[in-house]
Structures are given as structure tokens and as C-alpha cells.
Design an enzyme around this catalytic site. Structure first.
Site, PDB file in Angstrom:
ATOM      1  CD  GLU A  10     -10.764  -7.982  -7.806  1.00  0.00           C
ATOM      2  OE1 GLU A  10     -10.808  -7.018  -7.021  1.00  0.00           O
ATOM      3  OE2 GLU A  10     -11.124  -8.985  -8.194  1.00  0.00           O
ATOM      4  CG  ASP A  51     -17.072 -17.624  -1.861  1.00  0.00           C
ATOM      5  OD1 ASP A  51     -18.049 -16.846  -1.373  1.00  0.00           O
ATOM      6  OD2 ASP A  51     -16.342 -17.024  -2.532  1.00  0.00           O
ATOM      7  N   GLY A  72       0.634  -0.927   0.030  1.00  0.00           N
ATOM      8  CA  GLY A  72      -0.340   0.530  -0.302  1.00  0.00           C
ATOM      9  C   GLY A  72       0.718   1.007   0.168  1.00  0.00           C
TER      10      GLY A  72
HETATM   11  N1  LIG Z   1      -9.260 -10.800  -5.035  1.00  0.00           N
HETATM   12  C1  LIG Z   1     -10.512 -12.239  -5.050  1.00  0.00           C
HETATM   13  C2  LIG Z   1     -10.864 -12.121  -4.312  1.00  0.00           C
HETATM   14  C3  LIG Z   1     -11.643 -13.511  -4.343  1.00  0.00           C
HETATM   15  N2  LIG Z   1     -11.204 -14.692  -5.403  1.00  0.00           N
HETATM   16  C4  LIG Z   1     -11.737 -15.736  -5.191  1.00  0.00           C
HETATM   17  C5  LIG Z   1     -12.242 -16.224  -4.146  1.00  0.00           C
HETATM   18  C6  LIG Z   1     -13.597 -16.031  -3.695  1.00  0.00           C
HETATM   19  O1  LIG Z   1     -14.080 -17.720  -3.070  1.00  0.00           O
HETATM   20  C7  LIG Z   1     -14.098 -16.181  -5.198  1.00  0.00           C
HETATM   21  C8  LIG Z   1     -15.394 -15.899  -5.990  1.00  0.00           C
HETATM   22  O2  LIG Z   1     -15.140 -14.269  -5.413  1.00  0.00           O
HETATM   23  P1  LIG Z   1     -16.495 -13.994  -5.430  1.00  0.00           P
HETATM   24  O3  LIG Z   1     -17.997 -14.823  -4.642  1.00  0.00           O
HETATM   25  O4  LIG Z   1     -16.774 -12.387  -4.930  1.00  0.00           O
HETATM   26  O5  LIG Z   1     -17.604 -13.389  -6.770  1.00  0.00           O
HETATM   27  P2  LIG Z   1     -18.144 -13.563  -7.398  1.00  0.00           P
HETATM   28  O6  LIG Z   1     -19.709 -13.343  -6.556  1.00  0.00           O
HETATM   29  O7  LIG Z   1     -18.540 -12.412  -8.263  1.00  0.00           O
HETATM   30  O8  LIG Z   1     -18.090 -15.444  -8.334  1.00  0.00           O
HETATM   31  P3  LIG Z   1     -18.983 -16.306  -7.573  1.00  0.00           P
HETATM   32  O9  LIG Z   1     -20.362 -16.331  -8.505  1.00  0.00           O
HETATM   33  O10 LIG Z   1     -18.056 -17.312  -8.604  1.00  0.00           O
HETATM   34  O11 LIG Z   1     -19.254 -16.692  -6.314  1.00  0.00           O
HETATM   35  O12 LIG Z   1     -13.071 -15.408  -5.387  1.00  0.00           O
HETATM   36  C9  LIG Z   1     -10.364 -14.283  -5.965  1.00  0.00           C
HETATM   37  O13 LIG Z   1      -9.909 -14.695  -6.468  1.00  0.00           O
HETATM   38  N3  LIG Z   1      -9.427 -13.079  -5.826  1.00  0.00           N
END
Ligand SMILES: Nc1ccn([C@H]2C[C@H](O)[C@@H](COP(=O)(O)OP(=O)(O)OP(=O)(O)O)O2)c(=O)n1
Length: 178
Positions: A122, A112, A98
């Protein structure tokens, strides 16, 4: 509640937390330091469409590093493959990252229970900064989950980000019905 270093080690011993590669030196008081994998990616199109599959181009960070520039979104990936079967993993930045003006997630830090993969980062930066494959980039912390889990992430039929990869994965928002 956040797992302590000793609890993280116990969970690793039991196999409920997997971190590969694992280095004891990267274990903090209540976190584990993760590192930047060698692949980065950027979207092919300057304008993205949340309803469409926006494709990315991967490239490797060269030995001499790669300069990230403000105004761009870079997808990165952790060097570490992780599995978390009984806790909620969170990916956080590091203070040292940071302080270089590097953000490693735009909005999503939560993982999860059941997530088994490398983590897509990101990345955006406040000013140009040269980054290197293998540098410390973030930390994982583990929360105790309250209640039983009905569907673990790795058994969800529509989990978008559970296919094992060593490269960053683009947004799969297009798979959501909206
Ligand atoms: N910066 C991040 C945040 C999370 N994840 C991974 C870990 C999470 O278990 C998975 C899914 O994250 P989200 O539940 O936030 O994503 P979505 O809701 O968009 O996807 P899904 O529908 O598969 O839950 O992605 C990742 O690789 N990078």
C-alpha cells in the site's frame, strides 16, 4: 522472538518458509529483502466506499521506471511469492526506501501463519519519486508464534488474500459483513 538468518535458512530447507525467487544475497541478519514487482495499480474511482468493491486498474512499470506522486495510493506487489507455515511473517519497509519518502504499507504489516502469496504493498510517497521494477522495497521478518494454531490462513474459508497472484490485490473489505 525474530528468526535469525540461520534459522530462516533452516526453515527454508524444511519447507516451512518459502521465498520464490530466493537469493542468498537478500538475506539479512534477521530479515529477507523483497523487491518491487512490475505491476502497480490505482483505484478507478477517486472516492472509495468501504462497503463496495472498489475496482483497480493495473499497469506495468516501464523500463525507465515510474514516478509515484504524493496524494495518491498505489498498490504494488512483491516480486517474491512467499509461504510461511510455522511463523508470523511481517512486511517492513527498508530504511533506504523510507529515506526516499516511500511508505510501503498504510497500516498492515502483519501476515498470518499459513499466508501463501505475493504481498500487496500500500504505497504512498512524500515527494515525487521514480521507482523501478525489481528494486529492493521492503523486508520480511519472521516471528515465533506462541501456542497452537487452530486455523491456518491458507485453510480459512474466508481468507481474502490467499489466491496466488503476481499483481496487487485491491481491498476486499466489501466481503466483511458490517
Ligand atoms: N501489506 C500487506 C499486509 C498483509 N498482506 C497479506 C498477509 C496477510 O496474511 C493477509 C491478510 O492480512 P490481514 O489479516 O491484515 O487482512 P484482512 O484482515 O483484511 O483480511 P482477512 O480477512 O483475509 O484476514 O494479507 C499483504 O499482502 N500485504
Amino acid at each position: 522472538m525474530i528468526l535469525s538468518d540461520k534459522r530462516i535458512l533452516e526453515e527454508i530447507e524444511k519447507g516451512t518458509i518459502v521465498i520464490e525467487p530466493f537469493d542468498r544475497k537478500c538475506l539479512g541478519t534477521n530479515s529477507y529483502d523483497v523487491h518491487l514487482g512490475k505491476y502497480l495499480a490505482t483505484y478507478k474511482d477517486a472516492e472509495l466506499d468501504a462497503k463496495k468493491h472498489n475496482e483497480i486498474e493495473h499497469f506495468e512499470i516501464p523500463e525507465e521506471g515510474y514516478v509515484l506522486r504524493p496524494g495518491f495510493l498505489y498498490l504494488g506487489v512483491t516480486l517474491e511469492y512467499t509461504e510461511t507455515h510455522g511463523h508470523v511473517p511481517f512486511l517492513e519497509g527498508k530504511s533506504s526506501t523510507g529515506r526516499l519518502g516511500i511508505d510501503i504499507h498504510a497500516t498492515a504489516g502483519k501476515g498470518d501463519v499459513g499466508f501463501c502469496n505475493t504481498w500487496t504493498l500500500e504505497i504512498s510517497v512524500a515527494q515525487p519519486v521514480r521507482v523501478y521494477a525489481g528494486m529492493p522495497i521492503g523486508q520480511l521478518i519472521y516471528f515465533v508464534v506462541e501456542g497452537d494454531i487452530e486455523t491456518f490462513y491458507n485453510s480459512k474459508s474466508n481468507a481474502k488474500y490467499n489466491s496466488r497472484t503476481i499483481r496487487p490485490v485491491e481491498s476486499m473489505m466489501w466481503k466483511n459483513a458490517f
